[in-house]
Design a protein around this motif. Structure first.
Motif, PDB file in Angstrom:
ATOM      1  N   LEU A 190      37.697  29.183  42.411  1.00 44.96           N
ATOM      2  CA  LEU A 190      37.815  28.356  41.205  1.00 44.96           C
ATOM      3  C   LEU A 190      39.261  27.938  40.989  1.00 44.96           C
ATOM      4  O   LEU A 190      39.551  26.756  40.749  1.00 44.96           O
ATOM      5  CB  LEU A 190      37.330  29.138  39.975  1.00 44.96           C
ATOM      6  N   SER A 191      40.173  28.910  41.080  1.00 44.66           N
ATOM      7  CA  SER A 191      41.582  28.580  40.884  1.00 44.66           C
ATOM      8  C   SER A 191      42.036  27.583  41.932  1.00 44.66           C
ATOM      9  O   SER A 191      42.790  26.668  41.647  1.00 44.66           O
ATOM     10  CB  SER A 191      42.444  29.830  40.977  1.00 44.66           C
ATOM     11  N   GLY A 203      40.016  27.319  37.690  1.00 44.42           N
ATOM     12  CA  GLY A 203      40.149  28.715  37.289  1.00 44.42           C
ATOM     13  C   GLY A 203      41.432  28.896  36.512  1.00 44.42           C
ATOM     14  O   GLY A 203      41.797  28.045  35.704  1.00 44.42           O
ATOM     15  N   ILE A 253      35.948  32.458  31.941  1.00 42.71           N
ATOM     16  CA  ILE A 253      35.701  32.547  33.384  1.00 42.71           C
ATOM     17  C   ILE A 253      35.025  33.867  33.729  1.00 42.71           C
ATOM     18  O   ILE A 253      34.039  33.907  34.470  1.00 42.71           O
ATOM     19  CB  ILE A 253      37.034  32.381  34.153  1.00 42.71           C
ATOM     20  N   ILE A 263      32.027  25.557  33.740  1.00 43.60           N
ATOM     21  CA  ILE A 263      33.436  25.506  33.349  1.00 43.60           C
ATOM     22  C   ILE A 263      33.892  24.065  33.163  1.00 43.60           C
ATOM     23  O   ILE A 263      34.603  23.729  32.217  1.00 43.60           O
ATOM     24  CB  ILE A 263      34.309  26.241  34.390  1.00 43.60           C
ATOM     25  N   GLU A 310      36.587  33.768  41.841  1.00 39.45           N
ATOM     26  CA  GLU A 310      37.726  33.454  40.978  1.00 39.45           C
ATOM     27  C   GLU A 310      38.792  32.701  41.752  1.00 39.45           C
ATOM     28  O   GLU A 310      39.315  31.691  41.288  1.00 39.45           O
ATOM     29  CB  GLU A 310      38.317  34.743  40.392  1.00 39.45           C
ATOM     30  N   GLN A 360      38.604  25.588  31.701  1.00 39.83           N
ATOM     31  CA  GLN A 360      39.460  26.124  32.743  1.00 39.83           C
ATOM     32  C   GLN A 360      40.663  26.776  32.100  1.00 39.83           C
ATOM     33  O   GLN A 360      41.034  26.448  30.969  1.00 39.83           O
ATOM     34  CB  GLN A 360      39.887  25.080  33.797  1.00 39.83           C
ATOM     35  N   SER A 401      33.898  40.731  35.023  1.00 37.32           N
ATOM     36  CA  SER A 401      32.716  39.913  35.280  1.00 37.32           C
ATOM     37  C   SER A 401      31.611  40.764  35.906  1.00 37.32           C
ATOM     38  O   SER A 401      30.439  40.600  35.574  1.00 37.32           O
ATOM     39  CB  SER A 401      33.064  38.735  36.183  1.00 37.32           C
ATOM     40  N   ILE A 404      28.871  27.674  38.391  1.00 32.12           N
ATOM     41  CA  ILE A 404      30.048  28.111  37.641  1.00 32.12           C
ATOM     42  C   ILE A 404      30.994  26.932  37.425  1.00 32.12           C
ATOM     43  O   ILE A 404      31.503  26.711  36.324  1.00 32.12           O
ATOM     44  CB  ILE A 404      30.762  29.253  38.404  1.00 32.12           C
TER      45      ILE A 404
END
Lengths: 278, 329, 383
Positions: free
Chosen positions: C319-320, C325, C246, C234, C316, C240, C188, C230
């Protein structure tokens, strides 16, 4: 005889590591009598500004270290008196003018406030502080001073800023004025005005002045005596006229030759030959 | 100064245009909305939409109109604060946001104020003791705080001080205890404060770390300035020199720092409100994302962008107001 | 006054940066940590796997671990020696860098194509219970996606970081999760650097309307809180658990810092004498930018890039954590933390170890970034 006005003896100031120090001032001694004007001349890095700042311990420690000697001002050693005593000397007894007026004035306070601070601190008896500030500004030749009180430093030209610095220094009627390269940052025409102003103020108020400069041209009709500093030491001293007429030390000669003279054609500027001096 | 502010306001127009265009494009391209037109899809969180709701959504985003017309319509609706109806409970998005924004604003706001209040003394102290032990320790701790992800910090705080196997000092979830209404006014307020401590702490520490690093640098820069020597030469005490002459100058650049922190706080409140079950805008955002409630998602996004834009504007104007050097240019 | 003569050395800029960087203890150890994490991530399949490295049964020697590797794992293993070969041959390759580039691209393409057609051998059994006359198991004999009956086991010799609700070994998941974090961080940031350099470079070099347009664009992007934007992208595009989307989304939303910096550098450099000299002898814009401006701004770009990797890793994992994520069974630090939320009142190890891993990673990158900044340009010093 009573204690001399200012007596500096074997003053040593160092910077950097203790094992390989940079000796900014290397054991200098001189005296200054009340009412006298002394010029300290030397190139940048010769230790003259460090000496000036050391008079009221204005050098930050660290990095500076006072390693030897004493500075007696009216009989008191400025290197050993406690900080709060010292603060009563700063501004009140010994006042400063610095080289760069634009950075020496605080940009976020009005000039009126910056002068007011000094007056309120050292002359609490003054009732009409505002009138006193106006008076101080008037004395240094600022027109319509009452209207300038609320101005910020950046609104003034360099010459005006230096006048404000002088007004601030003189507001508390100090006994000794230390002018540390007061005209170096200014235009040539303004330099003349400021020097004339200083001369006039010196005469009217019978002040003792210590002028720090690298320019022999300023010294001639201003100072009674001259000290020439080179690499932290005094290499020559004496009455101004004598030193100018008959310089003893090769460095002094070189410095004097650096000043361009009117009506004299010079191919190129003199370069100081350090190898010949040492 | 007036011309400066006017020019700054004019510069907002293209940015506003860009913000609305970007969100509009997201809406247009969203697969959920595209499916609506074809008559299918539109399953808001598993709930089938009625034909009526489908039509309303198509109308909201102008899905049946040419893009340009639809865009102009969309901007007009935003200007009238009409963000459409939620696909989940069919309430107005504006109303849904309205009832939650207060909590988010108060949590993020207290975090911002707190971080400034703590950060500035820390940064100044570190700058004054530059290179000494306390400076190194502070710098390292701030660096550590800056690097801890807020969700990990939240979980570990819950684990160690709120319930869990260890200390049980603070409540774990929610904005009030279940029996809060029986506590009386002061009891209720105290209960609310207890519930807010952990969320605010989790939002504060990272901003605190970054602001105090800026404060330290800003102070270090000022400490090298000539005018402090002038102030000392006047005979001012070291306290006055630092607190009046140095600090005043060092604070000016810090005014704009909050614009950097605001987007972080908004993003952080999604995480923190979710972890602590706080009914704020961040929690609404995550719920809407999980339920594919596009009108609410877009509403919150536009709002967050506008708030950030507003903060840029405020910061720029504040800067001019506070710094006398800018005032007369 | 004692004079110290100016030290004149033929030390190059890169060497000076390296020397200053080495002098900073935090930066030095941060870099060591980053390298260590890379080694861990690269070797993850050999450090945590349910298959034995070597197994001898009935006099037959086999290497079951190699049969169980996924294509994505092979790829990781091949890129590292490839990077090493390029590094070792750098002097020879630098003179023929076009050939080198073609070679690297060709090898990568070949690897990808071969891997795309090969299928992983799915071997659900493990070697822990299998009888053999000799077997050498990895230090953590569990794979990251393998469930066991040992649910919620606290840390012990058997499971150094404990197990989760389905009995998966947390240490194994974290080792493999390092790959997710590091690759998302790097890819990224590469995207962000590319966009930022192109846009910032155009704005800084051409000025005028290009500059105004790019600056407005940067301001528009900066108005959206990045985590929010973001999440929205997503969420709306329902992508996802798709690592490439991602990576792309993080890249496309975090280029503004790079663009600002490159713009400022180019504005400064494009009026320097060496740029004017190059323009005066008729160098094309592209040549001036690539040969003169870009190399001179590489240091600061590297600095923002390093900080960028740290923030991408943080995004990241956020997000997860929020469930947008990478999700189970793909191992990801944020996802372990997400699961820990439900069991936070007793299973502290579920939150502690992945939290610590994220903290250490981000801190190491930040230390490296800070050290680099000080080494590259003392003017930018924050210390």
């Amino acid at each position: 005889m009573s204690a001399p006005f200012l007596h500096v003896e074997n003053l040593g100031i160092q910077f950097g590591p203790t094992d390989n120090p940079l000796k900014a001032v290397d054991g200098i001694s001189f005296d200054l009598a009340a009412g006298e004007t002394l010029a300290v001349v030397g190139e940048s890095g010769s230790g003259k500004s460090v000496t000036a700042l050391a008079l009221t311990r204005l050098l930050a420690t660290p990095p500076a270290r006072y390693v030897s000697g004493k500075i007696e001002f009216e009989g008191r050693n400025m290197l050993t008196i406690p900080e709060d005593e010292l603060r009563k000397v700063r501004g009140k007894q010994i006042a400063y003018i610095f080289q760069e007026p634009s950075s020496s004035l605080n940009p976020v306070f009005t000039i009126g406030f910056q002068i007011q601070e000094a007056i309120e601190l050292h002359r609490p008896e003054v009732r009409d502080v505002r009138g006193e500030i106006v008076c101080a500004l008037e004395r240094v030749g600022i027109r319509q001073p009452a209207e300038r009180l609320g101005d910020y430093p950046h609104q003034l030209s360099g010459g005006m800023q230096q006048r404000v610095m002088i007004a601030m220094a003189l507001a508390c009627q100090p006994k000794l004025l230390v002018a540390d390269e007061p005209t170096t940052a200014l235009d040539v025409t303004i330099q003349k005005q400021i020097m004339d102003l200083l001369k006039e103020l010196k005469q009217t108020s019978n002040m003792t002045v210590l002028l720090i400069t690298h320019n022999f041209g300023l010294v001639a009709d201003f100072a009674d005596r001259v000290l020439v500093m080179f690499r932290g030491r005094i290499v020559e001293s004496g009455p101004t006229a004598e030193v100018l007429r008959n310089p003893q030390h090769p460095y002094t000669r070189a410095l004097i030759e650096c000043v361009p003279k009117l009506g004299q054609k010079q191919r190129r500027l003199k370069v100081i030959d350090y190898a010949g001096i040492e | 100064m007036t011309t400066y502010i006017l020019r700054r306001l004019l510069l907002i127009i293209p940015t506003l245009f860009g913000i609305t265009l970007l969100t509009f494009l997201l809406v247009r391209l969203a697969p959920g909305n595209a499916a609506l037109l074809k008559g299918g899809g539109g399953e808001g969180g598993g709930r089938a939409m009625t034909a009526e709701q489908r039509l309303a959504t198509i109308k909201l985003y102008g899905l049946d109109k040419p893009p340009l017309v639809a865009y102009v319509d969309w901007v007009g609706r935003i200007a009238r604060l009409d963000l459409g109806e939620s696909w989940i409970d069919h309430r107005s998005v504006t109303a849904k946001i309205g009832e939650r924004i207060g909590l988010t604003a108060s949590i993020a706001g207290s975090a911002l104020v707190l971080s400034y209040l703590i950060a500035i003394p820390l940064g100044v102290t570190a700058a004054l003791r530059r290179g000494q032990g306390i400076d190194r320790v502070l710098t390292f701790i701030l660096f550590l705080l800056y690097s801890i992800p807020n969700f990990a910090a939240a979980l570990l705080l819950i684990l160690f001080v709120a319930g869990g196997d260890y200390l049980n000092l603070l409540p774990m979830y929610g904005i009030n205890s279940i029996n809060a209404s029986e506590m009386g006014t002061w009891g209720w307020i105290w209960d609310r404060i207890l519930h807010m401590i952990l969320p605010v702490v989790c939002l504060t520490y990272a901003s605190l770390a970054s602001i105090s690093r800026y404060a330290r640098v800003s102070m270090l820069e000022v400490l090298g300035q000539d005018f402090l020597r002038t102030a000392r030469a006047k005979g001012l005490s070291e306290r006055v020199v630092i607190l009046r002459h140095a600090l005043r100058n060092a604070l000016i650049p810090l005014i704009t720092i909050f614009t950097l922190e605001l987007p972080v706080l908004i993003g952080g409140s999604v995480i923190i409100e979710t972890i602590f079950s706080l009914p704020g805008m961040g929690q609404l955002m995550l719920q809407s994302l999980e339920n594919r409630d596009n009108p609410t998602i877009m509403g919150i996004t536009v709002l967050a962008a506008l708030v950030t834009l507003g903060s840029y504007l405020i910061a720029d104007i504040l800067y001019v107001v506070v710094d006398p050097r800018m005032k007369y240019e | 006054m004692s004079t110290n003569p100016p030290v004149i050395t033929n030390e190059t800029y890169a060497h000076r940066v390296a020397r200053r960087f080495q002098a900073d203890a935090f930066a030095r150890n941060g870099l060591r940590m980053v390298i260590f994490l890379f080694i861990l991530a690269t070797l993850a399949p050999f450090l945590a796997n349910s298959h034995a490295l070597i197994r001898v049964t009935d006099g037959q020697t086999s290497f079951p671990i190699f049969l169980s590797l996924d294509p994505i794992e092979w790829r990781f293993l091949i890129y590292v020696p490839l990077g090493g070969v390029v590094y070792l041959l750098r002097r020879r390759l630098l003179t023929h860098w076009r050939i080198a580039l073609c070679l690297v691209v060709a090898v990568i393409a070949l690897v990808e194509i071969v891997l795309a057609y090969s299928h992983p051998i799915n071997d659900p059994t493990n070697d822990r219970d299998r009888a053999a006359s000799f077997k050498l198991l990895p230090p953590i004999p569990y794979s990251p996606i393998e469930t066991t009956r040992d649910q919620f086991a606290p840390p012990s010799w058997k499971h150094p970081c404990g197990t989760d609700s389905t009995g998966r070994d947390i240490a194994a998941r974290m080792l493999h999760g390092a790959r997710t974090s590091l690759s998302i961080g790097f890819v990224s940031q590469s995207i962000a650097l590319f966009i930022g350099i192109v846009l910032g470079g155009l704005a800084g070099y051409y000025r005028g309307w290009t500059d105004i347009a790019v600056c407005r664009f940067i301001e528009i992007m900066d108005c959206f809180p990045s985590l929010l934007l973001i999440l929205v992208i997503i969420g709306i595009f329902e992508s996802q658990n798709n690592m490439f989307v991602i990576m792309a989304v993080i890249g496309f939303t975090s280029w503004t810092g790079v663009a600002r910096l490159v713009r400022a550098e180019f504005l400064r450099l494009s009026v320097q004498p060496f740029t004017l000299a190059a323009q005066a002898i008729g160098a094309t814009d592209l040549r001036v930018i690539l040969r003169h401006l870009l190399p001179n701004s590489l240091g600061p770009i590297l600095v923002v890039g390093t900080f960028g990797v740290a923030s991408a890793i943080l995004i990241e994992s956020s997000l997860s954590f929020l469930g947008f994520g990478m999700q189970a069974p793909t191992p990801s630090w944020g996802d372990i933390l997400n699961e820990s939320r439900r069991y936070i009142d007793f299973a502290w190890w579920l939150a502690f170890f992945p939290g610590l891993a994220i903290l250490i990673t981000i801190m190491s990158y930040n230390f490296v970034g800070e050290g680099l900044r000080d080494a590259v340009d003392p003017r930018l010093r924050l210390k």
